[in-house]
Design an enzyme around this catalytic site. Structure first.
Site, PDB file in Angstrom:
ATOM      1  N   ASP A 173      55.033  39.476  45.544  1.00 40.78           N
ATOM      2  CA  ASP A 173      53.713  39.193  45.000  1.00 40.78           C
ATOM      3  C   ASP A 173      53.802  37.870  44.230  1.00 40.78           C
ATOM      4  O   ASP A 173      54.447  37.790  43.184  1.00 40.78           O
ATOM      5  CB  ASP A 173      53.328  40.349  44.068  1.00 40.78           C
ATOM      6  CG  ASP A 173      51.958  40.163  43.465  1.00 40.78           C
ATOM      7  OD1 ASP A 173      51.407  39.054  43.559  1.00 40.78           O
ATOM      8  OD2 ASP A 173      51.445  41.146  42.895  1.00 40.78           O
ATOM      9  N   HIS A 174      53.163  36.845  44.745  1.00 42.44           N
ATOM     10  CA  HIS A 174      53.346  35.528  44.145  1.00 42.44           C
ATOM     11  C   HIS A 174      52.620  35.381  42.811  1.00 42.44           C
ATOM     12  O   HIS A 174      52.786  34.392  42.105  1.00 42.44           O
ATOM     13  CB  HIS A 174      52.897  34.420  45.115  1.00 42.44           C
ATOM     14  CG  HIS A 174      53.618  33.127  44.915  1.00 42.44           C
ATOM     15  ND1 HIS A 174      53.615  32.445  43.723  1.00 42.44           N
ATOM     16  CD2 HIS A 174      54.414  32.395  45.749  1.00 42.44           C
ATOM     17  CE1 HIS A 174      54.340  31.346  43.837  1.00 42.44           C
ATOM     18  NE2 HIS A 174      54.843  31.302  45.064  1.00 42.44           N
ATOM     19  N   ARG A 175      51.821  36.372  42.442  1.00 46.77           N
ATOM     20  CA  ARG A 175      51.167  36.260  41.133  1.00 46.77           C
ATOM     21  C   ARG A 175      52.207  36.338  40.031  1.00 46.77           C
ATOM     22  O   ARG A 175      52.044  35.785  38.959  1.00 46.77           O
ATOM     23  CB  ARG A 175      50.145  37.390  40.970  1.00 46.77           C
ATOM     24  CG  ARG A 175      48.925  37.219  41.843  1.00 46.77           C
ATOM     25  CD  ARG A 175      48.022  38.416  41.732  1.00 46.77           C
ATOM     26  NE  ARG A 175      48.689  39.638  42.176  1.00 46.77           N
ATOM     27  CZ  ARG A 175      48.145  40.837  42.090  1.00 46.77           C
ATOM     28  NH1 ARG A 175      46.954  41.005  41.547  1.00 46.77           N
ATOM     29  NH2 ARG A 175      48.797  41.899  42.522  1.00 46.77           N
TER      30      ARG A 175
END
Lengths: 566, 545
Positions: free
Chosen positions: B517-519
């Site tokens: 999850d690149h967040r």
């Protein structure tokens, strides 16, 4: 069919006796046949025929109906049975085998309740119910890789199946008696005096016959409490329900015993919703409480069934004038009105009442108790003063000891044994009972509370072991892992007090336990008996193997019980 | 912050079953908009447990301890099989969860005393009155019946004491508490039934708080009885409609199945208009009230397999394939489908890494005889690496914060007949490989028999998917909701490699792909994690420590 079974049983009994003898001869000191005690084979209840010579006599008797024994003493018959239900039939067959000249009187149809309005047609309906359930259980089907699209049923087809089965069994029964030479007399039988019976039907002159011995086997009819109006269409008993003239959307079943439970299985499988009305605080009051609880989880809760317990159906009005069936419920204890149910139909399954009216018991000073004919442990009828009425017996539902078809038959055989000069007392605790729901429930002997009560009174200990169908290969192969078997036994002696089974084919499994009780086989003996793998019978095998005994010196005086001896 | 079971109750009591925005309060006392949910009506609890982890607060929140942990798992399989049918299983079940009690209870308490919400709230937070909830004892359980209370009102109970025996759809279970305290009020007496997640008793921490708890119980019951009358606009925003705790008496006539369905879908049967014969409420009426369209068995065209990619909220339905067969999803497959579509909301990226596994293979040969599988070794390696890179073990729940997990719980994807499950090896960093292997065998067996308890498949913080045994050399995985990263492991294959001196040799090489999850997890985080992981794999002695 039954007669051949009887003969083959005798033959095999003889053979195994012979085998036991030669075994015993070779091994002095211990007559043991695969863990079953040798004495078992001489147990009175198995003494059907004692020697090959006797078999020949029985066959001869079959052909001539009592020619060997004759009807000495000026009697028309050695034995007259009033009522040709399963009890009377069993007694008649055995009587012929014992060489007695026998007649059976039937005022209605041969086969009685069981064949015409009970066990037999209900099994046909339950067979349909079981298949419907399977086909409708998508999850079950899918897990076995099966695909079925929208299974349905034709009500008339189902009803015909039940009806055809009843007629088939009825003709089997009739033929078996005719083939053996039992005289089937048509009419309503009445006892007119000592060893004297009159029978006749409307439009024909009555006939009177004499008999050395008389067996009353008139059975029972559905019991309908007062306040309930039966119309046979919307409010009915099992007699009507078995014809399956309709499948109501919503049916109330009054009574949650065997009959009610089996019908709930049938109706819910055919798409009805069911409401149970039970007077006691628990559903299925006759069952072992633990089994009843599990049965509720398996047979009631997941189905379209709800229930009211602790209530009486005070008044039931059939549907008419566009109104549904109305059932007034009152509290079983306070008698206060609780609720009025509106349903499409009501099945009254509140038990069965003895059918003993018109038997002429007053002619011989016998007073019925709530309709039941009082008998002693040998099924001999007792008169009002508590004395045995000579040569008069009563078996089956009419005496109320144990209202099951096979119990009646067993009692009949017991009576014939006595008549033939062999004292015999039937052990009612060895008679199994079964409820043919899906899965089935079966039991023999005492329930846990009964066993504990007895243990308290007599000062012994009670042990309980259980096994699960979830651990059984065959059950899992069938994807039917729901169920348990429960053994109640004495850890000091190994005596089996009761066995209760809920699970796939429980009704067929119980006999190992009931036979063990009948023959007095103990846990420590039967645990060495071998069961085929993989079969459901291994559920019981594990049960017996799980039973642990108290270590006590000299309890088992025979060290020869080692399995290697077999 | 909304607990799933809490939400279930609130949504369940709605009859329209559509969109709804929840405003509830977190444990800190501030207000927050809960996630907006599309509630399709016929969502069973089973689904819930599979899919709810993205809604739930971190399972191991510092004060939660609301984790059902079944002691029966320690029994031998045979024994467990039997006991699961027969009698009391000892269950350490969930019980008390302060973060739960706060959003629900004061909301109701306020109904009784709308004047002073703030003061009350503070009192509650300090006083630590905990609600004991109806635990979910099986994945199919929607409500439970109280068989008996083993602790009575006023009893002091210690952590681990059994307090209540609950009858689920499967068995009777002793339920233990995870907190010390005094049973202040029993809300649902023995014999009563309560939906999963509903409060069944209040637990006070000390004698003084017993009275407070009683008052709250009173407020609770008053709040409930008042609920039908609507004019509470002055009350604080969003008081949740309470769920019926005990089955209420129905005035109208309803069929047995209608009643069952009403309970299952939390439909107040008194409010359903009966259309059956003589005006009775039928199953169809209840289904209509619950917004359920009856499943058509004959007509084939319900949703085809999820070929539709793209975050379009209404699932496009493609025309049926002529001559093909349509097989409806099982519950498990439906849950998988839902989770997969759900995952499209998360911006993910992937990083691949190849590593030499000769030493790992050698280690595997050594420990194979002790029942340790390659998967277990990889789980352990990942767990060790995760402890050094906690962010990869974290998750993003609200789009604005990191949720770090205290435990390293590794879910391992297992293909089942007609489905997919991820049994979770909890605390994989702390257990040695032999214990892990043993635990894994138990989980696998349970998974195959469909007996996994919810906490055994939805408590994962990281997932590992290994297709190496099929000879797959590389693949990538879809990130499950509620987790930060998932690792996809291919097979080790002999590969010609050149070392730094230019010598060629043949080594076993394995390709590992991580989806994250690149967040919260950036490229460098993942690269560093993979580097650590590769080091462990290439020098796996640490795994045996």
């Amino acid at each position: 069919m039954q007669s051949t079974a009887a003969v083959s049983v005798s033959a095999s009994a003889t053979a195994s006796r012979g085998g036991a003898r030669s075994e015993a001869a070779r091994r002095p000191g211990g007559v043991r046949v695969c863990g079953l005690r040798g004495e078992a084979l001489t147990c009175p209840s198995l003494r059907i025929s004692q020697a090959p010579a006797r078999l020949a006599v029985a066959r001869a008797a079959a052909a001539t109906n009592g020619a060997v024994a004759g009807s000495g003493g000026g009697f028309d018959y050695d034995l007259v049975i009033i009522g040709a239900g399963v009890g009377g039939h069993g007694a008649a067959l055995h009587a012929v085998e014992e060489g007695l000249k026998t007649a059976i009187i039937e005022g209605d149809v041969v086969g009685g309740t069981c064949v015409n309005r009970g066990c037999v047609p209900s099994k046909a309906l339950l067979a349909v119910s079981g298949r419907m359930r399977e086909l409708h259980d998508e999850h079950h089907m899918k897990s076995m890789g099966l695909q079925v699209s929208s299974p349905g049923y034709d009500r008339q087809g189902v009803a015909d199946h039940a009806n055809n089965l009843a007629s088939k069994i009825r003709s089997n029964l009739t033929n078996s008696m005719k083939a053996l030479g039992v005289d089937i007399l048509t009419g309503v039988g009445t006892i007119v005096g000592k060893q004297k019976v009159r029978y006749g039907k409307a439009g024909f002159p009555d006939k009177e016959i004499t008999a050395r011995n008389i067996i009353i086997a008139t059975g029972s009819v559905p019991f309908v409490p007062k306040g309930i109006e039966i119309d046979g269409k919307t409010v009915f008993t099992s007699d009507h329900a078995l014809k399956l003239e309709s499948v109501p959307d919503w049916i109330a079943i009054v009574g949650s015993g065997y009959i009610g439970l089996e019908f709930s299985d049938v109706y819910t499988a055919l798409g009805s919703e069911v409401t149970f009305v039970e007077a006691l605080d628990q559903l299925m009051p006759g069952f072992d409480p633990e089994i009843a609880k599990l049965a509720q989880r398996v047979l009631i809760n997941p189905r379209k069934i709800d229930y009211h317990t602790g209530v009486f159906a005070n008044k039931i009005t059939p549907a008419k004038d566009g109104k549904p069936v109305l059932i007034e419920l009152i509290d079983a204890k306070t008698k206060e009105h609780k609720e009025t149910l509106e349903v499409d139909a009501a099945l009254i399954a509140t038990g069965r009442a003895p059918f003993t009216k018109g038997l002429g018991l007053e002619n011989i000073n016998v007073v019925t108790q709530r309709g039941f004919v009082p008998v002693d442990e040998r099924m001999r009828v007792m008169d009002a003063d508590g004395n045995v009425v000579p040569n008069l017996y009563c078996i089956g539902d009419a005496n109320g000891k144990l209202m099951l078809a096979h119990a009646a038959s067993a009692q009949g055989i017991s009576v014939v044994e006595q008549i033939s000069g062999k004292d015999h007392i039937l052990n009612h605790l060895s008679i199994p009972a079964a409820c043919f729901t899906h899965p089935e429930i079966s039991m023999v002997g005492l329930t846990e509370p009964q066993a504990r009560e007895k243990a308290d009174k007599e000062g012994f200990e009670v042990n309980i072991v259980k096994t699960s169908f979830k651990a059984n290969t065959k059950a899992l192969a069938e994807n039917e892992g729901d169920g348990i078997a429960k053994l109640i036994y004495r850890p000091d002696t190994g005596e089996i007090l009761g066995v209760h089974i809920l699970g796939l084919h429980a009704a067929d499994l119980i006999h190992e336990a009931s036979n063990a009780i009948a023959l007095g086989t103990r846990v420590q003996d039967i645990k060495f008996a071998v069961h085929a793998h993989p079969t459901l019978s291994e559920v019981l095998d594990e049960l017996f193997k799980a039973a642990k005994l108290q270590p006590r010196e000299g309890r088992d005086s025979k060290p020869s019980s080692h399995p290697n001896r077999c | 912050m909304v607990h799933p079971s809490d939400k279930l109750r609130r949504f369940g009591s709605r009859s329209d079953g559509r969109k709804r925005c929840q405003v509830v309060r977190t444990i800190n006392g501030d207000w927050r908009h809960g996630p907006t949910l599309q509630w399709a009506g016929r969502l069973h609890l089973t689904l819930w447990f599979v899919s709810h982890s993205h809604l739930a607060p971190p399972r191991r929140a510092p004060d939660s301890a609301a984790q059902p942990a079944f002691s029966s798992t320690q029994r031998s399989p045979e024994r467990r099989v039997i006991s699961s049918v027969i009698v009391h299983q000892c269950a350490m079940a969930s019980l008390i969860s302060p973060y739960l009690s706060v959003p629900t209870a004061p909301g109701r308490a306020r109904l009784a005393a709308p004047g002073a919400p703030r003061r009350r709230r503070m009192a509650v937070v300090r006083a630590k009155i905990r609600e004991i909830f109806m635990p979910a004892l099986s994945s199919t359980m929607t409500e439970g019946k109280i068989v008996s209370w083993t602790a009575a009102e006023g009893d002091r109970v210690a952590k681990g004491d059994p307090v209540v025996v609950v009858e689920s759809d499967k068995a009777d279970m002793d339920v233990e508490t995870f907190h010390d305290g005094i049973v202040a009020v029993v809300l649902v007496p023995a014999g009563g039934t309560a939906p999963v997640g509903a409060p069944i008793a209040l637990l006070a921490e000390s004698e003084e708080e017993v009275a407070l708890a009683r008052a709250r119980a009173q407020a609770l019951s008053q709040g409930q009885s008042k609920e039908p009358s609507p004019p509470h606009a002055t009350a604080a925003p969003g008081p949740p409609p309470p769920a019926p705790v005990a089955p209420q008496a129905t005035k109208g006539i309803a069929t047995p199945y209608a009643k069952k369905l009403a309970k299952q879908h939390r439909v107040d049967i008194a409010g359903v208009v009966g259309t059956g014969p003589h005006g009775r409420v039928t199953a169809a009426d209840v289904e209509a009230a619950a917004g359920i369209k009856h499943k058509q068995k004959v007509a084939p065209p319900p949703p085809p397999p999820p070929a539709a990619v793209g975050p379009a909220p209404p699932m496009p339905v493609l025309p049926p394939v002529p001559g093909g067969t349509v097989v409806l999803f099982t519950t498990m497959q439906a849950a998988v489908s839902r989770n997969m579509v759900e995952s499209l909301r998360v911006p993910t990226f992937r990083v691949g890494y190849s590593m030499i596994t000769d030493k790992l293979d050698a280690l595997y040969e050594k420990v194979k005889s002790k029942g340790v599988t390659k998967t277990v070794l990889l789980v352990k390696a990942a767990a060790v690496a995760l402890t050094q890179h906690p962010v990869v073990n974290a998750s993003c729940r609200d789009g604005k914060s990191f949720s770090y997990n205290n435990n390293v719980n590794i879910g391992v994807a297992v293909a089942l007949e007609g489905g997919l499950l991820t049994p979770v090896l909890e605390d994989a960093d702390k257990l040695d490989i032999y214990l892990l292997a043993q635990k894994w065998r138990v989980l696998l067996k349970k998974a195959r028999m469909k007996q996994l308890q919810p906490n055994e498949y939805n408590s994962g913080t990281f997932t590992l998917s290994n297709l190496g045994m099929f000879g797959v050399n590389k693949f990538d995985a879809i990130l499950p909701a509620g987790q930060g990263a998932i690792m996809a492991v291919g097979a080790s294959r002999p590969t010609v490699v050149a070392d730094k001196d230019g010598f060629f040799s043949i080594k076993s090489e394995m390709l590992v792909n991580v989806t994250a999850d690149h967040r919260i997890i950036y490229g460098a985080d993942l690269a560093a994690f993979l580097q650590t992981f590769a080091k462990i794999v290439e020098d796996p002695e640490i795994l045996t420590l």
